[in-house]
Design a protein around this motif. Structure first.
Motif, mmCIF file in Angstrom:
data_model
loop_
_atom_site.group_PDB
_atom_site.id
_atom_site.type_symbol
_atom_site.label_atom_id
_atom_site.label_comp_id
_atom_site.label_asym_id
_atom_site.label_seq_id
_atom_site.Cartn_x
_atom_site.Cartn_y
_atom_site.Cartn_z
ATOM 1 N N LEU A 152 0.969 -1.250 0.034
ATOM 2 C CA LEU A 152 0.031 -0.018 0.002
ATOM 3 C C LEU A 152 0.853 1.259 -0.073
ATOM 4 O O LEU A 152 0.472 2.382 0.231
ATOM 5 C CB LEU A 152 -0.901 0.041 1.106
ATOM 6 N N SER A 153 2.206 1.149 -0.169
ATOM 7 C CA SER A 153 3.090 2.329 -0.111
ATOM 8 C C SER A 153 2.563 3.117 -1.521
ATOM 9 O O SER A 153 2.099 2.700 -2.286
ATOM 10 C CB SER A 153 4.444 1.790 -0.155
ATOM 11 N N LEU A 154 2.978 4.555 -1.636
ATOM 12 C CA LEU A 154 2.750 5.345 -2.670
ATOM 13 C C LEU A 154 3.468 4.776 -3.768
ATOM 14 O O LEU A 154 3.017 5.149 -4.899
ATOM 15 C CB LEU A 154 3.251 6.668 -2.271
ATOM 16 N N ASP A 155 4.558 4.266 -3.560
ATOM 17 C CA ASP A 155 5.654 3.902 -4.850
ATOM 18 C C ASP A 155 4.865 2.796 -5.412
ATOM 19 O O ASP A 155 4.768 2.814 -6.758
ATOM 20 C CB ASP A 155 6.880 3.576 -4.377
ATOM 21 N N ALA A 156 4.314 1.969 -4.742
ATOM 22 C CA ALA A 156 3.559 0.581 -5.268
ATOM 23 C C ALA A 156 2.454 0.998 -6.092
ATOM 24 O O ALA A 156 2.033 0.692 -6.961
ATOM 25 C CB ALA A 156 3.434 -0.352 -4.174
ATOM 26 N N LEU A 157 1.623 1.969 -5.524
ATOM 27 C CA LEU A 157 0.479 2.476 -6.085
ATOM 28 C C LEU A 157 0.875 3.213 -7.446
ATOM 29 O O LEU A 157 0.067 3.039 -8.275
ATOM 30 C CB LEU A 157 -0.347 3.300 -5.003
ATOM 31 N N ARG A 158 1.692 3.855 -7.312
ATOM 32 C CA ARG A 158 2.090 4.859 -8.687
ATOM 33 C C ARG A 158 2.540 3.836 -9.591
ATOM 34 O O ARG A 158 2.033 4.089 -10.677
ATOM 35 C CB ARG A 158 3.056 5.580 -8.105
ATOM 36 N N ARG A 159 3.205 2.923 -9.269
ATOM 37 C CA ARG A 159 3.847 1.868 -10.294
ATOM 38 C C ARG A 159 2.484 0.975 -10.938
ATOM 39 O O ARG A 159 2.394 0.942 -12.092
ATOM 40 C CB ARG A 159 4.813 0.760 -9.999
ATOM 41 N N MET A 160 1.671 0.650 -10.031
ATOM 42 C CA MET A 160 0.408 -0.149 -10.401
ATOM 43 C C MET A 160 -0.435 0.784 -11.301
ATOM 44 O O MET A 160 -1.012 0.588 -12.349
ATOM 45 C CB MET A 160 -0.417 -0.588 -9.295
ATOM 46 N N GLY A 161 -0.659 1.990 -11.065
ATOM 47 C CA GLY A 161 -1.352 2.863 -11.660
ATOM 48 C C GLY A 161 -0.897 3.022 -13.053
ATOM 49 O O GLY A 161 -1.595 3.144 -14.223
ATOM 50 N N ARG A 162 0.463 3.358 -13.173
ATOM 51 C CA ARG A 162 1.206 3.490 -14.328
ATOM 52 C C ARG A 162 0.795 2.346 -15.383
ATOM 53 O O ARG A 162 0.567 2.380 -16.648
ATOM 54 C CB ARG A 162 2.482 3.811 -14.306
#
Length: 278
Positions: A53-63
């Motif tokens: 649930l980290s911001l980096d993981a969410l950002r990569r999943m969104g991309r």
């Protein structure tokens, strides 16, 4: 008499609710054991929720999701995608049809038709069904690719073999749970067992058998896509190719085609159930 009925009614109205947990309640102990297993599973697994649930993981999943939502709609690619989708649909349909036939043939010896039925082959048939469905479709495809070679034929056979084990077990349970009244009435009159099965048991369970078959057909659409990883043809082969090359536009188109196929099968299943319920 009226006073007695009044007292009974009063007791029913003011009866206290049962305890939430009773030491003599087997269901309570079973639920408690199941909850303990669930909590033990959470404790034994290394679930890294903070990292997930980290911001980096969410950002990569969104991309990654954004790239998938930009499918390749060029006609040159769609000309390859449509035959692959038709091939996947045909693989799932033929594999499920073969599994329904052989599953029913194995379900008959795997079920006890009535209380006095010795069911001599029940244990052997159920063991065979367990083996067939315990081995994943992917492993069956790898084994059958050696004999059948690359292409949809091995994938179709792999779907048929695995689904035979699944449908055979479901069919056997449906046959054993059929209402015994009609079969007993025919059996008392001296009707042979084959006709009893044909005219009393199978008409009762036929809607359930068809429903299970249609559901497995929908599952086999997704399974056929997985089989493409080992070269079994269809959309799965295209999915493995383009995902391995990180071609997200083409991968998104393949996934969209899979969603459309599942939706078509779902509509066909719903229509078939409506027709059978009339």
């Amino acid at each position: 008499m009226a006073d007695f009925q009044t007292k009974v009614a009063a007791n029913e109205v003011y009866r206290l609710p049962p305890k939430l947990f009773d030491a003599r309640c087997r269901v309570c102990w079973f639920v408690a054991a199941a909850l303990a297993v669930v909590f033990a599973s959470f404790w034994s697994l290394d679930l890294q929720w903070a990292r997930f649930l980290s911001l980096d993981a969410l950002r990569r999943m969104g991309r990654f999701a954004t790239e998938l939502l930009s499918p390749n709609l060029q006609w040159a690619f769609l000309a390859k995608l449509l035959p692959a989708a038709a091939e996947t649909l045909a693989m799932a349909m033929l594999g499920t049809a073969l599994a329904a036939v052989f599953g029913l043939l194995l379900a008959l010896p795997a079920s006890r038709l009535h209380a006095e039925d010795p069911a001599r082959w029940r244990a052997v048939a159920r063991l065979l069904l367990n083996v067939l469905r315990s081995v994943p479709e992917l492993m069956w495809a790898v084994l059958l690719l050696i004999a059948a070679g690359l292409g949809p034929f091995a994938g179709t056979l792999a779907l048929a073999v695995h689904t035979t084990g699944v449908l055979g077990r479901l069919f056997a349970e449906a046959i054993e749970n059929a209402a015994p009244g009609p079969a007993f009435a025919l059996r008392v009159r001296g009707v042979p067992e084959g006709r009893v099965l044909l005219y009393a048991t199978l008409p009762q369970v036929l809607p359930q058998l068809v429903s299970c078959t249609l559901y497995r057909w929908e599952n086999n659409i997704r399974a056929a896509a997985i089989l493409g990883v080992v070269g079994a043809g269809g959309l799965g082969q295209m999915l493995a190719l383009h995902l391995g090359l990180f071609q997200m536009g083409e991968t998104g188109s393949v996934l969209a085609a899979m969603i459309v196929l599942v939706a078509i099968v779902d509509v066909a299943s719903y229509a078939a159930r409506r027709v059978m319920s009339r």
